[in-house]
Design an enzyme around this catalytic site. Structure first.
Site, PDB file in Angstrom:
ATOM      1  N   LYS A  26      -3.618  -1.348  14.185  1.00 47.93           N
ATOM      2  CA  LYS A  26      -2.810  -0.285  14.753  1.00 47.93           C
ATOM      3  C   LYS A  26      -3.139  -0.057  16.218  1.00 47.93           C
ATOM      4  O   LYS A  26      -4.295  -0.065  16.609  1.00 47.93           O
ATOM      5  CB  LYS A  26      -3.057   1.007  13.984  1.00 47.93           C
ATOM      6  CG  LYS A  26      -1.866   1.371  13.141  1.00 47.93           C
ATOM      7  CD  LYS A  26      -2.207   2.504  12.227  1.00 47.93           C
ATOM      8  CE  LYS A  26      -3.280   2.087  11.249  1.00 47.93           C
ATOM      9  NZ  LYS A  26      -3.724   3.187  10.408  1.00 47.93           N
ATOM     10  N   GLU A  60       0.835  -1.214   0.000  1.00 51.28           N
ATOM     11  CA  GLU A  60       0.000   0.000   0.000  1.00 51.28           C
ATOM     12  C   GLU A  60       0.868   1.261   0.000  1.00 51.28           C
ATOM     13  O   GLU A  60       2.079   1.200   0.177  1.00 51.28           O
ATOM     14  CB  GLU A  60      -0.935  -0.010   1.215  1.00 51.28           C
ATOM     15  CG  GLU A  60      -0.196   0.043   2.535  1.00 51.28           C
ATOM     16  CD  GLU A  60      -0.780   1.074   3.485  1.00 51.28           C
ATOM     17  OE1 GLU A  60      -1.043   2.209   3.046  1.00 51.28           O
ATOM     18  OE2 GLU A  60      -0.945   0.736   4.671  1.00 51.28           O
TER      19      GLU A  60
END
Ligand code: PSU
Ligand code: MN
Length: 337
Positions: free
Chosen positions: A187, A34
């Protein structure tokens, strides 16, 4: 008006690099990478360094890297070295996710693709394995919260905080697009237990690689048991191959712990994350700006140690993703008994 399947539409907007096209034609392993972590996740030049290192790690395992980004109205799958350098240094790049991909393509300029947009591009190009640092997820307070006000340990002064409903489109993408996403855990800035619950509801296997514990992104552990676990990249590839063969339609989330030498101690990471989240709330930051804002604040609070951990885990994820792609390419063809 001619009826076209969505696949035909997006395929006509892809610009697949010669190296990636050659690998796909030959059936050799390819790993998508990404680029929002390049445009929005890390400062220059650390972002360029990590993007190059991730590509090199994929090559070292015998696979072809396909970094995804948007430029001049096309979805680029595989970037030339000068394109990667431009993407890392350009100002004002957009952040393209499923809800903003059309805007980004129409815009004509550069956009980094998030996990959701990169999965869409990878799937359209026929790439099955994708590496990132961390996925988006359920933000803390997304479903509201009850806060005990200072000085009232008996809970007599509870204040309820309104829900923000900030749930990343990455999660629904995992539910609808059959790509394996290799990350270092949701995350640390997120509500990890709620993210796991949401993925379970939406039918996405979440599997830790080489551990029973959910990797904690900046730290190897999180204190939370992983919903599933496999021993290594080969076992991860076998699980993903079966998931595809069953035709379940969803992706698989594979979680790999950050390398030991570069992890942040859990207490330090947790303290920085809690402080950054409180600061973001006080500053009124929300929506797509929230994730980049939190990452930058955590980098400040940890004197750059979070950026080092982030770099190491991204490169490590790319390496493991490549090993999985290699194992997948060697495994029994789809549909065979
Ligand atoms: N992991 C990182 N840094 C990042 C991201 C992930 O270490 O910048 C990006 C990914 O592209 C992910 C996106 O898809 O943040 C999620 O954004 P949001 O929470 O707004 O959906
Ligand atoms: Mn969001």
């Amino acid at each position: 008006m001619a009826v076209r399947t969505p696949g035909e539409g997006i395929v006509s907007l892809l610009r697949i690099s010669p190296a990636v096209a050659e690998a796909l034609d030959a059936g050799t392993p390819v790993v998508a990478l990404e680029s929002t972590l390049v445009t929005h996740g890390m400062p220059y030049p650390a972002n360029l360094h990590v993007a190059r290192a991730a590509e090199d790690a994929v090559r070292a395992e015998g696979a072809t890297p396909a970094t995804v980004a948007v430029h001049r109205g096309r979805i680029l799958v595989g970037l030339a070295p000068d394109e990667l350098a431009t993407l890392a240094s350009v100002h004002g790049a957009l952040k393209a996710s499923r809800p903003t991909l059309a805007t980004a393509v129409l815009d004509g300029g550069w956009a980094g693709t998030t996990v959701s947009a990169t999965m869409i591009a990878a799937n359209a190009a026929g790439i099955r394995v994708f590496a990132t640092g961390g996925i988006g997820g359920v933000h803390r307070g997304a479903f509201g919260a009850t806060r005990i006000e200072r000085g009232a340990p008996d809970g007599s002064a509870r204040a309820s905080v309104a829900a923000t409903l900030d749930v990343s489109s990455d999660l629904d993408e995992l539910a609808r697009t059959p790509v394996a996403v290799v990350c270092a855990g949701p995350k640390a800035i997120l509500d990890v237990p709620l993210t796991l619950e949401y993925l379970e509801t939406r039918g996405v296997p979440v599997v830790a690689v080489g551990t029973d514990e959910m990797p904690g992104f900046y730290s190897r552990g999180s204190g939370i048991r992983a919903p599933g676990s496999v021993a290594d990249a080969r076992a991860a590839a076998a699980l993903f191959a079966m998931h595809l063969r069953l035709g379940l339609g969803s992706g698989v989330l594979l979680c790999v712990p950050v390398p030991e030498a570069d992890e942040l101690p859990l207490e330090i990471a947790s303290a920085a994350v809690a402080r950054a989240n409180a600061d973001a709330e006080a500053a009124g930051v929300h929506g797509p700006d929230l994730t980049p804002w939190l990452l930058a604040r955590i980098a400040d609070l940890t004197d750059g140690a979070s950026v080092r951990a982030n770099t190491a885990l991204i490169v490590n994820d790319a390496r493991v993703a490549a090993a999985i792609a290699v194992a997948l390419a060697r495994s029994v063809p789809e549909g065979a008994p």
